[in-house]
Write an enzyme that holds these catalytic residues in place. Structure first.
Site, PDB file in Angstrom:
ATOM      1  N   SER A 140       0.826  -1.202   0.000  1.00  0.00           N
ATOM      2  CA  SER A 140       0.000   0.000   0.000  1.00  0.00           C
ATOM      3  C   SER A 140       0.871   1.267   0.000  1.00  0.00           C
ATOM      4  O   SER A 140       1.881   1.313  -0.702  1.00  0.00           O
ATOM      5  CB  SER A 140      -0.964  -0.025   1.204  1.00  0.00           C
ATOM      6  OG  SER A 140      -2.000   0.922   1.039  1.00  0.00           O
ATOM      7  N   ASP A 203      -7.099  -3.795  -8.462  1.00  0.00           N
ATOM      8  CA  ASP A 203      -6.711  -2.849  -7.410  1.00  0.00           C
ATOM      9  C   ASP A 203      -6.603  -1.424  -7.959  1.00  0.00           C
ATOM     10  O   ASP A 203      -5.855  -1.150  -8.889  1.00  0.00           O
ATOM     11  CB  ASP A 203      -5.380  -3.295  -6.805  1.00  0.00           C
ATOM     12  CG  ASP A 203      -4.962  -2.442  -5.609  1.00  0.00           C
ATOM     13  OD1 ASP A 203      -5.750  -1.574  -5.188  1.00  0.00           O
ATOM     14  OD2 ASP A 203      -3.841  -2.657  -5.110  1.00  0.00           O
ATOM     15  N   HIS A 318      -7.575  -4.338  -3.178  1.00  0.00           N
ATOM     16  CA  HIS A 318      -6.348  -3.847  -2.545  1.00  0.00           C
ATOM     17  C   HIS A 318      -6.005  -4.656  -1.299  1.00  0.00           C
ATOM     18  O   HIS A 318      -4.859  -4.627  -0.837  1.00  0.00           O
ATOM     19  CB  HIS A 318      -6.524  -2.371  -2.181  1.00  0.00           C
ATOM     20  CG  HIS A 318      -5.271  -1.711  -1.687  1.00  0.00           C
ATOM     21  ND1 HIS A 318      -4.129  -1.577  -2.446  1.00  0.00           N
ATOM     22  CD2 HIS A 318      -4.962  -1.156  -0.465  1.00  0.00           C
ATOM     23  CE1 HIS A 318      -3.190  -0.969  -1.757  1.00  0.00           C
ATOM     24  NE2 HIS A 318      -3.662  -0.696  -0.544  1.00  0.00           N
TER      25      HIS A 318
END
Length: 631
Positions: A140, A203, A318
């Site tokens: 991330s 994502d 994600h």
């Protein structure tokens, strides 16, 4: 035949190779461990360093504080990289040709917040000493910290001339980091092979910054909050403030629109890109994975895979990297190598079909044809560097006669009754056919090697080209043989009077690059630098340029009256004398340097004479000691 050639270069095969190692699963496990520790509010747990065998791992937590999230959301502007930490990336840019290397200001600030920790720097130095290779990883937002840490470490090792240490950065769901100039600078440094970005099929995070950051500041805060709570307390993720369906759809449409504009371009145009991918991309899905390196192919595949998703899936994906990594490892162990539907006519088409299947794009979907074209284009681009090397090898063999003629010229000058050596002979040459031929060979060899550098910087050669002994040795041999002739031509034409001396103002960039290749080469423990006789070529190709500067200093000493300037001139003269004597005593010069009528021998004689004159003058002139004149 062309379709059948190099059938194992398909992106699905490359992805299998990556999946066959424990690097992905181990990197993800460490990311999860440090994220769990950070969620328990353990002090200082934003990163972890661990030794697994000979591999050192550095993992960053997926969690960032609310203040850090605000920094990332509100500081989306691009800023320049600091020379103190990333100088190799900045110095490679040719002034005036492109914009400087820029990165996301918020992500850079996150990196420096960790780098400022003495614990981080101490542990990094320890793991460098203990490891034979290093893997840096993050998920991330913190994946950008992993990328910047890798760039810092690569820069640090290069500046300190440390032995080559294999470094790999593996990121999961990383947002884009910087502009197109950053991507080009990483390519120039040949560091793109040090980055593997794992991106899941739908994502939104790796695709989000294709949209100007200011468009979705508030929405991005909500997304980060939702992902943060989902990773730390999955049972409470429904309590997080979420975007409504319309806001999700708006983000999805904007990202899709920007990707479509970029994907429609056959290649990157002249306009500046705010954010641009770099390194290798490992696209994963429930069906497998594919690898791509070319930025244009990466953007097209990002677009095509997202087209098969939805606004909700793009946000939820994600959080699914752990599932994808487990499935990819399981599929590799089961050796899935069959394709659905009709059997392809060739091995090449079978490779494309397997790659398409691994991307989870069905052959019945509208985007399947475009996806196949993208995969084929990526494969062609992957093969081009190897074909270019083969072509360069043929051209190198064709220009070898030019080099051989210069070697013959050098031998003739060294054995000549004039005893000047080939540097001075070329500098003072006349209009003979032999001299003209040597000059033409010098120019032709320079053009060839400039062409090699152009291909290298345009990413048309393999990642490890600059480490291949054939090319490192060939470039070094060329530099030691031909650069003295370039220096002679520079001073013969008086360019030092208009531009300045050769080393700082006239040296072709190719020689600086070749020097770096030579310094970074792998040196055998058995290599012995001690010499029992003079070298065939002077081992510092800039020796004659240094001599020309020393000659000017010696000339200026005779006429200079300012004491401060005289001190500086004598300092430069003494420094060169020490440097030259060191080369001669260690036999790192060729016989032309010590030829009876060479410029160097003449300079040594002139210096000895000047010192003798100054000594006689100092004896004759009385000095004042304790109030009395002493001769």
């Amino acid at each position: 035949m062309e379709h059948e050639a190099s059938s194992f270069e398909s992106s699905e095969m490359l992805a299998n190779h990556v999946a066959s190692s424990p690097l992905l699963s181990e990197s993800w496990r460490l990311c999860c461990d440090i994220t769990t520790a950070a969620s328990l509010s353990i002090p200082g747990q934003s990163f972890v360093m661990k030794q697994v065998g000979s591999i050192g791992y550095v993992a960053f937590s997926s969690i960032i504080s609310e203040a850090e999230a605000g920094i990332c959301c509100c500081n989306g502007n691009l800023v320049a990289l600091d020379d103190q930490f990333f100088s190799p990336l900045n110095k490679q840019i040719n002034e005036g040709e492109e914009e400087p290397v820029l990165v996301h200001a918020g992500f850079l600030q996150l990196f420096f917040s960790i780098y400022a920790s003495s614990s981080f720097q101490t542990q990094m130095m320890e793991i460098i000493q203990k490891s034979k290779s290093i893997v840096i990883t993050g998920h991330s937002i913190r994946a950008t910290t992993a990328s910047l840490s890798t760039l810092w470490l690569l820069s640090h090792l290069q500046k300190s001339n440390s032995p080559s240490l294999p470094i790999l950065c593996i990121t999961f769901g990383s947002p884009l980091l910087g502009n197109e100039s950053l991507s080009r600078a990483i390519l120039r440094e040949r560091w793109d092979g040090n980055f593997c970005h794992v991106v899941s099929k739908h994502d939104i995070m790796p695709r989000l910054l294709f949209v100007p950051p200011l468009h979705f500041i508030n929405q991005l805060k909500f997304l980060l909050n939702f992902w943060h709570l989902s990773m730390t307390s999955p049972q409470f993720q429904t309590l997080a403030t979420q975007l409504n369906n319309e806001e999700k759809a708006e983000i999805f449409r904007s990202v899709m629109a920007c990707l479509e504009v970029l994907a429609q371009a056959e290649e990157a145009g002249s306009e500046t890109r705010a954010f641009w991918p770099f390194g290798s991309y490992f696209f994963c899905s429930e069906e497998g994975a594919i690898c791509m390196e070319n930025a244009t192919s990466v953007i097209k595949m990002m677009h095509l895979m997202l087209m098969t998703g939805s606004p909700c899936a793009s946000i939820e994906d994600h959080l699914k990297y752990g599932d994808y990594i487990r499935k990819i490892s399981y599929q590799f162990l089961n050796q899935r190598n069959s394709v659905d539907g009709d059997i392809p006519e060739s091995c090449y088409e079978a490779g494309v079909a397997l790659a398409l299947q691994s991307s989870a794009i069905s052959s019945q979907e509208p985007v399947s044809t475009a996806a196949k074209d993208c995969l084929k284009m990526a494969r062609r681009m992957g093969r081009t560097p190897n074909l270019n090397v083969a072509d360069l090898a043929i051209k190198l063999s064709m220009i070898n006669p030019y080099r051989a003629q210069i070697e013959w010229y050098k031998a003739c000058c060294d054995d000549s009754d004039e005893q000047m050596g080939y540097y001075d002979s070329f500098k003072l040459r006349g209009v003979s056919k032999r001299d003209s031929k040597v000059n033409m060979n010098r120019i032709m060899l320079g053009k060839f090697w400039d062409g090699v550098i152009d291909k290298l910087e345009n990413n048309d050669l393999p990642h490890d080209f600059h480490r291949r002994s054939k090319w490192v040795n060939a470039s070094q041999f060329y530099m030691l043989l031909v650069e003295p002739l370039d220096i002679a031509e520079y001073y013969r034409n008086g360019l030092h009077r208009s531009k300045g001396h050769y080393v700082k103002h006239g040296r072709p960039r190719r020689y600086e690059i070749f020097e770096r290749w030579w310094k970074e080469r792998r040196v055998s423990d058995k290599e012995n630098n001690k010499r029992s006789r003079l070298a065939s070529s002077t081992q510092d190709s800039c020796f004659w340029a240094e001599l020309e500067e020393a000659r000017e200093c010696l000339d200026n000493v005779r006429s200079e009256s300012d004491p401060n300037k005289l001190d500086l001139l004598w300092q430069n003269i003494n420094n060169f004398e020490k440097y030259a004597v060191g080369l001669v005593e260690s036999k790192q010069v060729s016989k032309d340097v010590l030829a009876r009528n060479s410029s160097y021998v003449s300079w040594v004689d002139d210096l000895r004479e000047l010192r003798s004159q100054l000594w006689q003058f100092s004896v004759k002139v009385p000095t004042l000691v304790n109030g009395k004149l002493v001769p």
